[in-house]
Design an enzyme around this catalytic site. Sequence first.
Site, PDB file in Angstrom:
ATOM      1  N   LEU A  33     -24.375  45.837  20.389  1.00 55.99           N
ATOM      2  CA  LEU A  33     -24.846  45.903  21.771  1.00 55.99           C
ATOM      3  C   LEU A  33     -25.454  47.259  22.108  1.00 55.99           C
ATOM      4  CD1 LEU A  33     -22.013  44.031  23.734  1.00 55.99           C
ATOM      5  CD2 LEU A  33     -24.029  43.081  22.580  1.00 55.99           C
ATOM      6  N   HIS A  37     -28.743  44.810  26.137  1.00 51.91           N
ATOM      7  CA  HIS A  37     -27.687  43.813  26.337  1.00 51.91           C
ATOM      8  C   HIS A  37     -26.886  44.133  27.606  1.00 51.91           C
ATOM      9  CE1 HIS A  37     -28.019  43.770  21.769  1.00 51.91           C
ATOM     10  NE2 HIS A  37     -28.242  42.505  22.062  1.00 51.91           N
TER      11      HIS A  37
HETATM   12  P1  AMP Z   1     -29.701  39.590  20.309  1.00 49.26           P
HETATM   13  O1  AMP Z   1     -28.348  40.188  20.237  1.00 49.26           O
HETATM   14  O2  AMP Z   1     -30.773  40.456  19.717  1.00 49.26           O
HETATM   15  O3  AMP Z   1     -29.745  38.168  19.851  1.00 49.26           O
HETATM   16  O4  AMP Z   1     -30.065  39.549  21.858  1.00 49.26           O
HETATM   17  C1  AMP Z   1     -29.215  38.962  22.802  1.00 49.26           C
HETATM   18  C2  AMP Z   1     -29.919  38.915  24.122  1.00 49.26           C
HETATM   19  O5  AMP Z   1     -30.257  40.249  24.529  1.00 49.26           O
HETATM   20  C3  AMP Z   1     -31.245  38.132  24.082  1.00 49.26           C
HETATM   21  O6  AMP Z   1     -31.388  37.381  25.276  1.00 49.26           O
HETATM   22  C4  AMP Z   1     -32.259  39.225  23.973  1.00 49.26           C
HETATM   23  O7  AMP Z   1     -33.525  38.874  24.482  1.00 49.26           O
HETATM   24  C5  AMP Z   1     -31.624  40.308  24.811  1.00 49.26           C
HETATM   25  N1  AMP Z   1     -32.173  41.614  24.479  1.00 49.26           N
HETATM   26  C6  AMP Z   1     -32.219  42.202  23.253  1.00 49.26           C
HETATM   27  N2  AMP Z   1     -32.872  43.381  23.318  1.00 49.26           N
HETATM   28  C7  AMP Z   1     -33.248  43.543  24.615  1.00 49.26           C
HETATM   29  C8  AMP Z   1     -33.982  44.545  25.331  1.00 49.26           C
HETATM   30  N3  AMP Z   1     -34.461  45.633  24.726  1.00 49.26           N
HETATM   31  N4  AMP Z   1     -34.192  44.347  26.649  1.00 49.26           N
HETATM   32  C9  AMP Z   1     -33.725  43.243  27.288  1.00 49.26           C
HETATM   33  N5  AMP Z   1     -33.036  42.263  26.670  1.00 49.26           N
HETATM   34  C10 AMP Z   1     -32.809  42.414  25.355  1.00 49.26           C
END
Ligand code: AMP
Length: 282
Positions: A33, A37
Amino acid sequence: MVLLQSLDALTQWQASMGWHEKVTGFVPTMGALHEGHASLIRLAKSQSELVVVSILVNPTQFNDAQDFETYPRTLEGDMDKAQAAGADAVFAPSAEALYGGKPQATAVHWGPLTHAYEGARRPGHFDGVVAVVDLLFQAVHPTLAVFGEKDLQQVGVIEKLAKDRHPGLKVVVAPLVREPSGLAMSSRNARLSTQGGSSALALHQALLAVQRGAMDGDVDRAVRAQREALRANPAVTLEYLDVLDALTFVPWSGGGQEARPYVVVAAEVEGVRLIDNMPLKA
Ligand code: AMP
């Protein structure tokens, strides 16, 4: 905040908290995270009484075995960050427990939404995303679920999944969070060296240049110029740079009252695959 590592533990905790009588928020993640996140968790908390964050490195959405194996896994630190952002529980089951056996995904064909851009570059990726999020929605059964615009195409896929299979559920979209440098935050950034982090800024700069080009009325020329610049950059291996309609994931070249034009990019830096996007203010 509690850590729930099985479906039974989740069910029992939900019963003890009166989950099904409350407005509840859900933030699915793969862990490692970061502030992106955290912003999703805070947004979920601002709109609901209880928030569950799931952490699962989902094997079915990886088309590259090495990417899956080297994906950062940092549960302890993640717990602190989830709690600080307002989560009431972290749900971190094993993949086998969530899938009820060997993790498998059914093929999903939703046109360009699942088969263009990320879908074309990462065959089977959205099959795995749909499989895991469908199972998580069934298990957690939230009022609303928050997804980040960082994964722009995933947002479109999840909105369709929710509409088709979870009609009562509200999908909330959170803006993309960047490092002060402009680099889009990503768990995979941890794999970049300091030099790689600097090289990766070329992606953000290309998006900004296309956004400016759109405002100046010549988006096509800006896209061509930025593709050339990225291809000429020895630190970057470009996969795609394009302008598309975020509602359909079909290339966009102007017009359409309803269209949501975005410039999107995918590229590798130091062998790390990065994606980024920006809305076009036409
Ligand atoms: P992940 O852990 O990469 O699967 O991401 C989990 C959630 O966090 C997903 O909805 C992603 O789009 C969101 N997320 C990841 N990186 C970012 C970021 N830099 N800005 C906003 N949301 C993010």
